[in-house]
Scaffold this motif. Sequence first.
Motif, PDB file in Angstrom:
ATOM      1  N   PHE A   2       1.546  -7.095  -4.001  1.00 15.20           N
ATOM      2  CA  PHE A   2       0.183  -7.172  -3.496  1.00 15.20           C
ATOM      3  C   PHE A   2      -0.374  -5.757  -3.381  1.00 15.20           C
ATOM      4  O   PHE A   2       0.171  -4.924  -2.677  1.00 15.20           O
ATOM      5  CB  PHE A   2       0.207  -7.865  -2.122  1.00 15.20           C
ATOM      6  CG  PHE A   2      -1.115  -8.404  -1.681  1.00 15.20           C
ATOM      7  CD1 PHE A   2      -1.683  -9.485  -2.326  1.00 15.20           C
ATOM      8  CD2 PHE A   2      -1.779  -7.837  -0.615  1.00 15.20           C
ATOM      9  CE1 PHE A   2      -2.897 -10.001  -1.912  1.00 15.20           C
ATOM     10  CE2 PHE A   2      -2.986  -8.344  -0.193  1.00 15.20           C
ATOM     11  CZ  PHE A   2      -3.553  -9.427  -0.837  1.00 15.20           C
ATOM     12  N   SER A   3      -1.449  -5.474  -4.102  1.00 20.48           N
ATOM     13  CA  SER A   3      -2.017  -4.127  -4.127  1.00 20.48           C
ATOM     14  C   SER A   3      -3.202  -4.013  -3.164  1.00 20.48           C
ATOM     15  O   SER A   3      -3.704  -5.018  -2.651  1.00 20.48           O
ATOM     16  CB  SER A   3      -2.485  -3.780  -5.544  1.00 20.48           C
ATOM     17  OG  SER A   3      -3.617  -4.578  -5.877  1.00 20.48           O
ATOM     18  N   ALA A   8      -8.481  -6.001  -1.005  1.00 15.45           N
ATOM     19  CA  ALA A   8      -9.945  -5.879  -0.989  1.00 15.45           C
ATOM     20  C   ALA A   8     -10.595  -7.118  -1.589  1.00 15.45           C
ATOM     21  O   ALA A   8     -11.581  -7.635  -1.041  1.00 15.45           O
ATOM     22  CB  ALA A   8     -10.375  -4.619  -1.743  1.00 15.45           C
ATOM     23  N   SER A   9     -10.052  -7.622  -2.674  1.00 15.62           N
ATOM     24  CA  SER A   9     -10.588  -8.834  -3.302  1.00 15.62           C
ATOM     25  C   SER A   9     -10.502 -10.028  -2.368  1.00 15.62           C
ATOM     26  O   SER A   9     -11.438 -10.834  -2.286  1.00 15.62           O
ATOM     27  CB  SER A   9      -9.840  -9.149  -4.593  1.00 15.62           C
ATOM     28  OG  SER A   9     -10.109  -8.178  -5.565  1.00 15.62           O
ATOM     29  N   GLU A  10      -9.401 -10.155  -1.671  1.00 12.74           N
ATOM     30  CA  GLU A  10      -9.234 -11.246  -0.708  1.00 12.74           C
ATOM     31  C   GLU A  10     -10.295 -11.157   0.390  1.00 12.74           C
ATOM     32  O   GLU A  10     -10.872 -12.165   0.777  1.00 12.74           O
ATOM     33  CB  GLU A  10      -7.842 -11.192  -0.075  1.00 12.74           C
ATOM     34  CG  GLU A  10      -6.730 -11.520  -1.011  1.00 12.74           C
ATOM     35  CD  GLU A  10      -6.463 -13.008  -1.128  1.00 12.74           C
ATOM     36  OE1 GLU A  10      -6.643 -13.729  -0.128  1.00 12.74           O
ATOM     37  OE2 GLU A  10      -6.080 -13.429  -2.224  1.00 12.74           O
ATOM     38  N   LEU A  11     -10.540  -9.957   0.876  1.00  9.73           N
ATOM     39  CA  LEU A  11     -11.539  -9.786   1.935  1.00  9.73           C
ATOM     40  C   LEU A  11     -12.957 -10.021   1.418  1.00  9.73           C
ATOM     41  O   LEU A  11     -13.816 -10.511   2.158  1.00  9.73           O
ATOM     42  CB  LEU A  11     -11.421  -8.406   2.566  1.00  9.73           C
ATOM     43  CG  LEU A  11     -10.240  -8.256   3.521  1.00  9.73           C
ATOM     44  CD1 LEU A  11     -10.005  -6.798   3.859  1.00  9.73           C
ATOM     45  CD2 LEU A  11     -10.478  -9.069   4.789  1.00  9.73           C
ATOM     46  N   GLY A  92      -2.323   0.438   4.952  1.00  7.82           N
ATOM     47  CA  GLY A  92      -1.447   0.137   6.085  1.00  7.82           C
ATOM     48  C   GLY A  92      -1.155  -1.358   6.210  1.00  7.82           C
ATOM     49  O   GLY A  92      -0.045  -1.753   6.566  1.00  7.82           O
ATOM     50  N   LEU A  93      -2.147  -2.170   5.915  1.00  8.34           N
ATOM     51  CA  LEU A  93      -1.979  -3.620   6.009  1.00  8.34           C
ATOM     52  C   LEU A  93      -0.988  -4.164   4.989  1.00  8.34           C
ATOM     53  O   LEU A  93      -0.251  -5.112   5.264  1.00  8.34           O
ATOM     54  CB  LEU A  93      -3.312  -4.337   5.827  1.00  8.34           C
ATOM     55  CG  LEU A  93      -4.306  -4.220   6.966  1.00  8.34           C
ATOM     56  CD1 LEU A  93      -5.650  -4.813   6.562  1.00  8.34           C
ATOM     57  CD2 LEU A  93      -3.778  -4.922   8.207  1.00  8.34           C
ATOM     58  N   ILE A  94      -0.992  -3.557   3.808  1.00 10.14           N
ATOM     59  CA  ILE A  94      -0.083  -4.051   2.768  1.00 10.14           C
ATOM     60  C   ILE A  94       1.237  -3.291   2.742  1.00 10.14           C
ATOM     61  O   ILE A  94       2.089  -3.566   1.913  1.00 10.14           O
ATOM     62  CB  ILE A  94      -0.743  -4.014   1.371  1.00 10.14           C
ATOM     63  CG1 ILE A  94      -1.064  -2.588   0.941  1.00 10.14           C
ATOM     64  CG2 ILE A  94      -1.962  -4.899   1.326  1.00 10.14           C
ATOM     65  CD1 ILE A  94      -1.415  -2.460  -0.521  1.00 10.14           C
ATOM     66  N   GLY A  95       1.347  -2.323   3.630  1.00  8.94           N
ATOM     67  CA  GLY A  95       2.598  -1.572   3.698  1.00  8.94           C
ATOM     68  C   GLY A  95       2.735  -0.506   2.648  1.00  8.94           C
ATOM     69  O   GLY A  95       3.808  -0.117   2.259  1.00  8.94           O
ATOM     70  N   GLY A  96       1.563  -0.021   2.161  1.00 13.97           N
ATOM     71  CA  GLY A  96       1.601   0.985   1.102  1.00 13.97           C
ATOM     72  C   GLY A  96       1.159   2.248   1.587  1.00 13.97           C
ATOM     73  O   GLY A  96       1.130   3.286   1.670  1.00 13.97           O
TER      74      GLY A  96
END
Length: 96
Positions: A2-3, A8-11, A92-96
């Motif tokens: 998950f990038s 951003a697309s999900e939001l 931060g949300l995706i752990g990247g």
Amino acid sequence: MFSVQDAASELLAAFDLDFGDTGMTVRLSEDAPDLAADLAEKVFGGRGPDELVRLFEALSVISEADDPRTAEVDEKVCPEPAYRVLLAELEGLIGG
């Protein structure tokens, strides 16, 4: 994997665009996750129409960019420092 672009697309799916006589209006859909409004407040200082437009613009740039760190954002809509904060929040949300 998950990038940040995927996040951003999900939001972006949480936004409704209304095209009326006075132009386009950006608002959150009734079933939008709390995260969308929380990001508008945290990054742009509020949850109103102006902040939602800024968030929508920044998320659009991130979702479409090959490399969001080097993407150009319209500073008239979303200031560069706020864009960077949003990008860091999403990372931060995706752990990247």
